[in-house]
Design an enzyme around this catalytic site. Structure first.
Site, PDB file in Angstrom:
ATOM      1  N   GLY A  71       0.892  -1.268  -0.036  1.00 20.38           N
ATOM      2  CA  GLY A  71      -0.176  -0.048  -0.012  1.00 20.38           C
ATOM      3  C   GLY A  71       0.843   1.468  -0.009  1.00 20.38           C
ATOM      4  O   GLY A  71       2.042   1.147  -0.373  1.00 20.38           O
ATOM      5  N   ILE A 112       2.229   3.003   2.350  1.00 21.11           N
ATOM      6  CA  ILE A 112       3.584   2.816   3.490  1.00 21.11           C
ATOM      7  C   ILE A 112       4.558   1.864   2.594  1.00 21.11           C
ATOM      8  O   ILE A 112       5.692   2.352   2.453  1.00 21.11           O
ATOM      9  CB  ILE A 112       3.324   2.209   4.601  1.00 21.11           C
ATOM     10  CG1 ILE A 112       2.281   3.378   5.189  1.00 21.11           C
ATOM     11  CG2 ILE A 112       4.525   2.378   5.535  1.00 21.11           C
ATOM     12  CD1 ILE A 112       1.728   2.780   6.583  1.00 21.11           C
ATOM     13  N   ARG A 139      -2.075  -8.308  -2.779  1.00 25.30           N
ATOM     14  CA  ARG A 139      -3.271  -8.809  -3.166  1.00 25.30           C
ATOM     15  C   ARG A 139      -3.288  -8.829  -4.679  1.00 25.30           C
ATOM     16  O   ARG A 139      -3.971  -9.845  -5.465  1.00 25.30           O
ATOM     17  CB  ARG A 139      -4.592  -8.251  -2.750  1.00 25.30           C
ATOM     18  CG  ARG A 139      -4.620  -8.401  -1.104  1.00 25.30           C
ATOM     19  CD  ARG A 139      -5.947  -7.709  -0.680  1.00 25.30           C
ATOM     20  NE  ARG A 139      -6.142  -8.075   0.829  1.00 25.30           N
ATOM     21  CZ  ARG A 139      -7.021  -7.315   1.393  1.00 25.30           C
ATOM     22  NH1 ARG A 139      -7.899  -6.604   1.076  1.00 25.30           N
ATOM     23  NH2 ARG A 139      -7.289  -7.743   2.855  1.00 25.30           N
ATOM     24  N   ARG A 171       2.618  -5.335  12.438  1.00 29.12           N
ATOM     25  CA  ARG A 171       1.807  -5.482  13.636  1.00 29.12           C
ATOM     26  C   ARG A 171       2.613  -6.936  14.131  1.00 29.12           C
ATOM     27  O   ARG A 171       3.055  -7.858  13.311  1.00 29.12           O
ATOM     28  CB  ARG A 171       0.611  -6.033  13.657  1.00 29.12           C
ATOM     29  CG  ARG A 171      -0.208  -4.640  13.368  1.00 29.12           C
ATOM     30  CD  ARG A 171      -0.379  -3.896  14.709  1.00 29.12           C
ATOM     31  NE  ARG A 171      -1.206  -2.809  14.938  1.00 29.12           N
ATOM     32  CZ  ARG A 171      -1.051  -1.567  14.325  1.00 29.12           C
ATOM     33  NH1 ARG A 171       0.179  -1.327  13.899  1.00 29.12           N
ATOM     34  NH2 ARG A 171      -1.658  -0.730  14.483  1.00 29.12           N
ATOM     35  N   ASP A 195      10.070  -3.324  15.036  1.00 25.91           N
ATOM     36  CA  ASP A 195       9.248  -2.152  15.861  1.00 25.91           C
ATOM     37  C   ASP A 195       7.991  -2.851  16.731  1.00 25.91           C
ATOM     38  O   ASP A 195       7.490  -2.073  17.406  1.00 25.91           O
ATOM     39  CB  ASP A 195       8.577  -1.217  14.719  1.00 25.91           C
ATOM     40  CG  ASP A 195       8.135   0.007  15.399  1.00 25.91           C
ATOM     41  OD1 ASP A 195       8.933   0.498  16.426  1.00 25.91           O
ATOM     42  OD2 ASP A 195       7.123   0.334  15.046  1.00 25.91           O
ATOM     43  N   GLU A 242       3.236  -6.735  23.640  1.00 24.77           N
ATOM     44  CA  GLU A 242       3.549  -5.251  24.064  1.00 24.77           C
ATOM     45  C   GLU A 242       2.771  -4.732  25.084  1.00 24.77           C
ATOM     46  O   GLU A 242       1.742  -5.057  25.554  1.00 24.77           O
ATOM     47  CB  GLU A 242       3.319  -4.338  22.680  1.00 24.77           C
ATOM     48  CG  GLU A 242       3.891  -4.910  21.452  1.00 24.77           C
ATOM     49  CD  GLU A 242       3.634  -4.006  20.400  1.00 24.77           C
ATOM     50  OE1 GLU A 242       2.870  -2.961  20.440  1.00 24.77           O
ATOM     51  OE2 GLU A 242       4.166  -4.406  19.417  1.00 24.77           O
ATOM     52  N   HIS A 251       7.704   0.074  19.101  1.00 23.49           N
ATOM     53  CA  HIS A 251       6.375   0.468  18.412  1.00 23.49           C
ATOM     54  C   HIS A 251       6.329   1.626  18.381  1.00 23.49           C
ATOM     55  O   HIS A 251       5.328   2.300  18.755  1.00 23.49           O
ATOM     56  CB  HIS A 251       5.155  -0.480  19.022  1.00 23.49           C
ATOM     57  CG  HIS A 251       4.032  -0.244  18.294  1.00 23.49           C
ATOM     58  ND1 HIS A 251       3.107  -1.293  18.490  1.00 23.49           N
ATOM     59  CD2 HIS A 251       3.647   0.278  17.202  1.00 23.49           C
ATOM     60  CE1 HIS A 251       2.214  -1.028  17.463  1.00 23.49           C
ATOM     61  NE2 HIS A 251       2.415  -0.173  16.789  1.00 23.49           N
TER      62      HIS A 251
END
Length: 313
Positions: A154, A156, A176, A232, A256, A261, A279
């Site tokens: 996407g 990013i 995708r 994530r 990250d 967490e 993060h």
């Protein structure tokens, strides 16, 4: 005209919060001691919900929010939000992906360089005095000319690719479907991992992508390869990652995000070949303020009958 009612499940940053306070009647669910009782009392009046990507919003919550038109999330991810329930009820969802694009891409580049050039250990080598005692630091492998695979392409992911280009990295991606962009598309994730010296993960979280970076994918990157995760923690099989880093089946990692967490697995954090960040890829004042501003802007657009600038659905 009377002010509309807005439920605050997680408050945005001060500049955005001040705007909300000026324009709407705010109900502070985040400060309520008995949250469900508070929701039962004020929920029927509320037309918008403000939260972040770590706040639960369930069907049980929505049962008390019959007038809500928009849920405005000040994060990119929104895994704890029951998005299916929102769509069933015709409630719009906005997020802040556009606002954090540059800082997250910068962090991916930072982790890539740090992991590949062993920055953390090199820092300690100088600080501890080992340089003077032990001599020249071991040689690293140049990043120039290596192959970078990006999992998720996407906005990013594309921003990360643009940052990699000046390093003369060869770039490919999986998503995708192919995009009309000057990069190689590889539909098979394991094949992309085998091709890559560096595998960057920037997919959405949630159950659909849980464990997507599996033991097979991790080992396909190989003993000289690096995995970078700015997505994530759930996207990577963390136990398999730890095992591969320990055994040498994977060369290094730059992370990250983590499965647990803010208390990542000590078996992971104690490894010498992993570079850790808390993060905090989007963690600048400018970006967090911009993320918060998306909440204000999307609620205003919804109430004015305009298209949402940051609509998810």
């Amino acid at each position: 005209m009377s002010k509309r009612d807005v439920l605050i499940m997680f408050p945005p940053r001060p500049k955005a919060m001040a705007q909300l306070e000026d324009q709407y009647i705010l109900h502070r669910y985040d400060e309520a001691e008995d949250k469900m009782a508070f929701l039962a009392e004020v929920g029927p009046r509320c037309e918008a919900v403000v939260l972040n990507g770590h706040t639960d919003l369930t069907r049980a919550h929505l049962d008390h929010l019959p007038k809500v038109k928009i849920v405005a999330c000040s994060s990119a991810g929104f895994e704890p939000i029951d998005d299916k329930a929102l769509q069933e009820r015709g409630i719009a969802l906005s997020n802040s992906s556009a606002a954090l694009l540059d800082d997250v891409a910068d962090a991916a580049l930072m982790l890539t360089l740090a992991a590949r050039r062993n920055l953390v250990d090199g820092h300690d080598y100088v600080r501890s005095g080992r340089w003077g005692r032990e001599g020249m630091y071991p040689l690293m492998s140049s990043i120039n000319g290596k192959r970078a695979g990006i999992v998720g392409f996407g906005n990013i992911g594309q921003a990360i690719a643009r940052r990699f280009e000046p390093l003369r990295l060869e770039i490919a991606y999986t998503a995708r479907g192919p995009k009309d962009l000057p990069y190689r598309y590889e539909p098979d994730l394991t094949a992309l991992a085998e091709w890559s010296d560096i595998l960057v993960v920037i997919t959405p979280g949630g159950e659909e992508t849980r464990g997507l970076i599996s033991q097979e994918v991790i080992e396909a990157v190989g003993p000289k390869g690096t995995i970078i995760n700015v997505a994530r923690g759930t996207v990577v099989d963390e136990k398999a990652l730890i095992a591969a880093l320990k055994s040498g089946a994977l060369g290094s990692a730059g992370l990250d995000v983590y499965e647990d967490e803010p208390n990542p697995d000590p078996d992971l954090t104690g490894l010498p070949n992993v570079t850790l960040y808390p993060h905090h890829a989007s963690g600048t004042v400018e970006t967090r303020d911009a993320m918060a501003q998306t909440v204000v802007d999307n609620i205003a657009a919804c109430f004015d009958g305009r298209d949402l600038p940051n609509r998810v659905f």
